[in-house]
Design a protein around this motif. Structure first.
Motif, PDB file in Angstrom:
ATOM      1  N   ASN A 153     -14.571   4.610 -28.760  1.00 54.51           N
ATOM      2  CA  ASN A 153     -14.008   3.854 -29.869  1.00 54.51           C
ATOM      3  C   ASN A 153     -12.665   3.267 -29.444  1.00 54.51           C
ATOM      4  N   THR A 156      -9.726   4.991 -31.900  1.00 56.23           N
ATOM      5  CA  THR A 156      -9.487   6.433 -31.803  1.00 56.23           C
ATOM      6  C   THR A 156      -9.565   6.957 -30.374  1.00 56.23           C
ATOM      7  N   GLU A 160     -18.177   7.924 -29.196  1.00 55.22           N
ATOM      8  CA  GLU A 160     -19.060   7.913 -30.356  1.00 55.22           C
ATOM      9  C   GLU A 160     -20.485   7.600 -29.912  1.00 55.22           C
ATOM     10  N   THR A 162     -23.705   5.838 -30.293  1.00 56.55           N
ATOM     11  CA  THR A 162     -24.098   4.585 -30.933  1.00 56.55           C
ATOM     12  C   THR A 162     -25.572   4.288 -30.699  1.00 56.55           C
TER      13      THR A 162
END
Length: 394
Positions: A153, A156, A160, A162
């Motif tokens: 990300n 952040t 993640e 995906t």
């Protein structure tokens, strides 16, 4: 399955699996395969009828785009115990499933089929994990899987998971990492009960890699040197090199047209030249005006009914394709024939059209098709050039 006595292994007590673990593994295997075992009535058949039922179902399986319970049982056999009839019934896997093996010789495909195995996963199971070493390639014969990728990300800075896409029956995954000995670039998770045909990395290395690796390397080099494929990712490059081929043609040889060549492949000229021959059907009409006879020439339209006595065939060399040019990528090739020139040898890279359609980064083909259709003269334009005004005086 053969049984071994304790005397076969002196150190049996050291290596034996605990009874509880063996029983647990047996139960897990039965549960995993329960979805296809419980649906078949063959379990109730008398033993003397089983062989005839098996052969009848295998013959029926020729026409089925999936595997039957008899084929699943065959895939549990030792490779050398599988009959030719049994292997032939799963040959469709290499036509609509493992597309990377379509160009393989028959003996290599047969050897791969002989080593293929059956696997079954319940819903929510991880089949492949990103970053892990490759061990198998898979073809989905039933169920659906989700392809995911761990992406960082930008805000952040956390990784993640995906979703990239979902695959269903007749799609394969995991080939690239096995073929080119790379780490997995995606993870694969089952969304439902999934049945798979698997080919292991060891079997692939033993049977096929030495036979085709040099050819794949040559394809990859040609693809990287082409201006049309500069946007491919490494994984797409690997896949393209395994499903494509380089064909060599002699001088004055038909490449595409008159029933020659594969219309399902795009052609990229690597060396030599290829002429585009346009086929025209011309009708010659004799007319007279004030005792003056003259001829009028008419081009046959597609909608007109063909009368061989009425029309004469005219072939016109309209243009020449040089290296780093392409054709049959989706443009109109009706009534067009592609033939090599006087040059002794011409080479073309042939890439499946389905790959070009599936690859998002190759959407530029639509622009290339527009260019080809605008640059290459149409039949009407060629006819007008050959017969100005559509008629000639005698």
């Amino acid at each position: 399955m053969s049984l071994m006595s304790l005397s076969d292994h002196e150190d049996f007590t050291k290596k034996v699996i605990q009874p509880i673990s063996r029983f647990r593994a047996f139960v897990y295997t039965a549960i995993a395969n329960l979805t296809w075992l419980q649906d078949d009535a063959y379990v109730l058949a008398p033993l003397d009828l089983f062989e005839s039922i098996r052969k009848e179902n295998l013959l029926t399986s020729y026409k089925l785009p999936h595997i039957s319970v008899f084929q699943k049982l065959m895939l549990f056999k030792q490779p050398d115990e599988r009959t030719e009839l049994e292997l032939q019934t799963i040959e469709w896997m290499f036509e609509i499933g493992f597309k990377c093996f379509q160009l393989c010789p028959t003996d290599i495909k047969t050897a791969l089929m002989r080593r293929a195995t059956y696997k079954c996963y319940g819903p929510g199971r991880w089949i492949l994990k990103q970053g892990h070493l490759s061990t198998n390639m898979y073809l989905i014969v039933k169920g659906q899987v989700m392809i995911t990728e761990d992406v960082q990300n930008p805000v952040t800075k956390l990784m993640e998971n995906t979703e990239r896409c979902k695959l269903k029956e007749k799609h394969s995954f995991g080939e690239s990492a096995v073929m080119f000995n790379t780490l997995r670039t995606n993870s694969v998770q089952s969304l439902s009960a999934v049945e798979l045909i698997s080919i292991s990395k060891n079997d692939f290395m033993d049977i096929i890699k030495d036979n085709l690796q040099l050819k794949w390397n040559e394809n990859a080099k040609a693809i990287k040197n082409s201006s049309y494929f500069k946007h491919l990712s490494l994984m797409e490059l690997h896949k393209c090199s395994t499903i494509s081929s380089i064909k060599t043609f002699k001088n004055h040889e038909y490449v595409l047209g008159k029933g020659t060549g594969d219309v399902d492949y795009a052609y990229f000229v690597l060396e030599g030249e290829i002429s585009l021959i346009l086929h025209l059907e011309i009708e010659e009409i004799v007319k007279s005006c004030r005792n003056v006879r003259f001829k009028v020439y008419k081009l046959r339209k597609t909608s007109e009914k063909l009368n061989k006595k009425k029309y004469s065939n005219v072939y016109v060399d309209t243009c020449t394709f040089l290296p780093d040019s392409c054709f049959n990528i989706g443009e109109n090739v009706k009534d067009k024939e592609f033939m090599t020139t006087h040059i002794a040898e011409t080479k073309c890279l042939c890439v499946p059209l389905w790959f070009m359609a599936e690859t998002q980064k190759l959407k530029c083909w639509e622009l290339v098709k527009l260019d080809l259709n605008s640059i290459i003269p149409s039949k009407d334009q060629v006819f007008s050039k050959l017969y100005p005004g559509g008629d000639k005086l005698k």
